[in-house]
Design a protein around this motif. Structure first.
Motif, PDB file in Angstrom:
ATOM      1  N   ALA A  82     -42.348   5.804 -35.170  1.00 54.47           N
ATOM      2  CA  ALA A  82     -43.650   5.950 -35.745  1.00 54.47           C
ATOM      3  C   ALA A  82     -44.747   6.589 -34.825  1.00 54.47           C
ATOM      4  O   ALA A  82     -45.844   6.917 -35.199  1.00 54.47           O
ATOM      5  N   GLN A  83     -44.570   6.551 -33.373  1.00 56.43           N
ATOM      6  CA  GLN A  83     -45.510   7.125 -32.642  1.00 56.43           C
ATOM      7  C   GLN A  83     -45.564   8.529 -32.364  1.00 56.43           C
ATOM      8  O   GLN A  83     -46.453   9.176 -32.428  1.00 56.43           O
ATOM      9  N   ASN A  84     -44.554   9.140 -32.940  1.00 58.34           N
ATOM     10  CA  ASN A  84     -44.546  10.609 -33.171  1.00 58.34           C
ATOM     11  C   ASN A  84     -45.149  11.670 -32.180  1.00 58.34           C
ATOM     12  O   ASN A  84     -45.767  12.457 -32.487  1.00 58.34           O
ATOM     13  N   THR A  85     -44.924  11.263 -31.043  1.00 56.39           N
ATOM     14  CA  THR A  85     -45.397  12.233 -29.702  1.00 56.39           C
ATOM     15  C   THR A  85     -44.324  12.923 -29.307  1.00 56.39           C
ATOM     16  O   THR A  85     -43.129  12.443 -29.210  1.00 56.39           O
ATOM     17  N   ILE A  86     -44.694  14.177 -28.714  1.00 59.11           N
ATOM     18  CA  ILE A  86     -43.513  14.965 -28.140  1.00 59.11           C
ATOM     19  C   ILE A  86     -43.209  14.019 -26.814  1.00 59.11           C
ATOM     20  O   ILE A  86     -41.939  14.185 -26.530  1.00 59.11           O
ATOM     21  N   MET A  87     -44.087  13.282 -26.286  1.00 55.58           N
ATOM     22  CA  MET A  87     -43.385  12.462 -24.841  1.00 55.58           C
ATOM     23  C   MET A  87     -42.444  11.426 -25.343  1.00 55.58           C
ATOM     24  O   MET A  87     -41.680  11.060 -24.718  1.00 55.58           O
ATOM     25  N   THR A  88     -42.678  10.652 -26.420  1.00 53.61           N
ATOM     26  CA  THR A  88     -41.782   9.922 -26.965  1.00 53.61           C
ATOM     27  C   THR A  88     -40.326  10.337 -27.024  1.00 53.61           C
ATOM     28  O   THR A  88     -39.191   9.959 -26.612  1.00 53.61           O
ATOM     29  N   ASP A  99     -30.038  11.100 -29.951  1.00 55.66           N
ATOM     30  CA  ASP A  99     -31.038  11.699 -30.780  1.00 55.66           C
ATOM     31  C   ASP A  99     -32.170  10.967 -31.094  1.00 55.66           C
ATOM     32  O   ASP A  99     -32.500   9.607 -31.064  1.00 55.66           O
ATOM     33  N   TYR A 100     -33.425  11.508 -31.403  1.00 50.46           N
ATOM     34  CA  TYR A 100     -34.668  11.070 -31.901  1.00 50.46           C
ATOM     35  C   TYR A 100     -35.097  11.627 -33.259  1.00 50.46           C
ATOM     36  O   TYR A 100     -35.142  12.886 -33.305  1.00 50.46           O
ATOM     37  N   LEU A 101     -35.517  10.871 -33.951  1.00 49.64           N
ATOM     38  CA  LEU A 101     -36.166  11.214 -34.987  1.00 49.64           C
ATOM     39  C   LEU A 101     -37.609  10.618 -35.325  1.00 49.64           C
ATOM     40  O   LEU A 101     -37.663   9.290 -35.088  1.00 49.64           O
TER      41      LEU A 101
END
Length: 459
Positions: A82-88, A99-101
């Motif tokens: 839920a952090q939804n940052t490009i760094m995450t 994968d990352y969503l």
């Protein structure tokens, strides 16, 4: 789809939804709200796939990734956050996540990714992924730094479009990092092992230009940098290239610091190309729109310069205040170059306000807002130019009645918005600045649907 999936999320609703969906698809599911429990299952040899949240009551899912890899090499892990940052997204990729969503995620999309992960697990030997080309280990070195809402919104948008096939048009002033955003979209997407090709006007020349670009891309990504500067012939070649795209489509992206809508209205940019490139629009904010990020960026560039061999430097409070107050017409690029110069010219570890004044004194404080506009242009001249174009677009037919009120509204809304921003959302000060009654201002804010945000004045 078959296999055993381990789900770790502190949200009971998400655990329930994933358990039901995966079970219906033919999987066995073990769900938990604890990373400790997840790691016990992994170490016991359970599971063919892990789906894990980042922020958990007993730890961080990203920090658990290396432990999972060490215990079970080749076990795919899908990170949801839920952090939804490009760094995450970058951190998840660097730590070998499959994968990352970002949350909220699209359930059918997650199910497709889970199916691919399970299929890969069946087909590949345990250590197969280690033979893939290494990912760039510079996630922390990217100047995609910012905690302001506008940057967080940009990160969320990038994370959502990263693994889609939609075309992307990235707009923003010079020096904001448009090409960097395009590169990040490629480097951390499913196409990251394929070529990233920056296509220029010279690359489009000749009959074989477009086909040569496609051959170089090999299904990776193609970036048309500053597409608004391309002439009519180059634009036409891009349109034909996109229409004849092979089945293994490369990802198409473009950047522009110019207003393509305006160029299109003036007949200087093809409508068909504009609509082909505009699958997703990403607007990169200027530094003037995210002043709170300037100290963070300054610290980032000082640390980078020190890693590159420069002396240790830090800003005094007065120096940093001046850095925040500067208009930065060259945006992040100008800020970085200025700080690199200061790391060399500063006499002692603490950079003084006087030293910042010397460096900034040789640079322009502002740039014309309209590329190519004369510095002597007055507002009335710009408005007259806009209105003439407005009438010309009607092709000799008069606009609809009520033009006076419509034009006043067009001018009034941005004037009030900018005045409110300059007064930090203080309506009493704004009314005084504009020279109107406070009740009149309130009515206009309501009528024009203007959003008011109170904040501490930054500069």
């Amino acid at each position: 789809m078959d296999g055993t999936v381990l789900v770790a999320d502190d949200d009971r609703t998400i655990r329930t939804v994933l358990t039901q969906a995966l079970t219906r698809a033919g999987c066995k599911v073990h769900a938990t709200s604890s990373l400790v429990t997840l790691m016990r299952w992994v170490e016991e040899g359970k599971g063919d796939l892990v789906i894990s949240d980042v922020v958990m009551p007993d730890g961080n899912g990203l920090d658990t990734l290396p432990l999972i890899t060490q215990s079970r090499p080749g076990l795919p892990v899908i990170i949801i956050s839920a952090q939804n940052t490009i760094m995450t997204a970058i951190q998840a990729t660097e730590k070998d996540a499959y994968d990352y969503l970002p949350k909220p995620f699209d359930l059918p999309d997650l199910m497709k990714r889970a199916a691919r992960a399970l299929d890969q697990k069946r087909r590949a030997p345990a250590a197969a992924r280690t033979s893939e080309p290494a990912l760039p280990a510079n996630g922390e070195d990217l100047p995609l730094v910012g905690r302001t809402p506008v940057m967080q919104a940009l990160y969320r948008l990038v994370a959502r479009v990263m693994n889609t096939d939609l075309t992307v048009l990235i707009t923003g002033e010079s020096g904001t990092g448009k090409s960097l955003i395009a590169r990040a979209i490629h480097d951390f997407s499913d196409r990251r092992t394929l070529p990233f090709v920056v296509a220029s006007a010279a690359d489009l020349r000749g009959a074989d230009g477009p086909s040569s670009i496609l051959n170089r891309a090999k299904g990776g990504s193609i970036l048309f940098d500053e597409v608004g500067d391309l002439d009519e012939e180059a634009q036409a070649k891009i349109v034909r290239m996109l229409d004849a795209m092979p089945q293994a489509n490369p990802r198409i992206m473009a950047t522009s610091q110019k207003d393509l809508t305006e160029k299109m209205e003036e007949g200087r940019f093809r409508q068909d190309l504009f609509y082909r490139l505009g699958g997703v629009g990403i607007a990169v904010p200027s530094l003037r729109e995210r002043v709170d990020d300037i100290p963070l960026l300054a610290s980032h560039f000082l640390a980078r310069a020190e890693r590159d061999g420069a002396a240790t430097r830090r800003f005094s409070d007065q120096a940093l205040e001046l850095v925040r107050a500067y208009s930065w017409p060259g945006n992040v690029r100008q800020l970085e170059n200025t700080i690199r110069r200061l790391t060399v010219t500063a006499q002692v570890e603490e950079i003084s306000r006087a030293e910042v004044e010397v460096v900034l004194g040789s640079q322009p404080a502002i740039e014309p807002l309209i590329s190519g506009a004369s510095q002597g242009d007055k507002l009335s001249a710009s408005v007259a130019k806009h209105l003439r174009r407005y009438f010309d677009l009607h092709g000799g037919v008069l606009p609809a009645p009520g033009l006076y009120a419509r034009i006043l509204k067009e001018v009034e809304a941005p004037l009030i918005e900018i005045a409110l921003d300059a007064t930090a959302g203080n309506q009493a000060k704004c009314a005084d600045l504009l020279g109107i009654n406070r009740n009149t201002l309130r009515k206009k804010i309501t009528d024009l649907d203007i959003r008011v945000t109170r904040r501490r004045k930054l500069v």
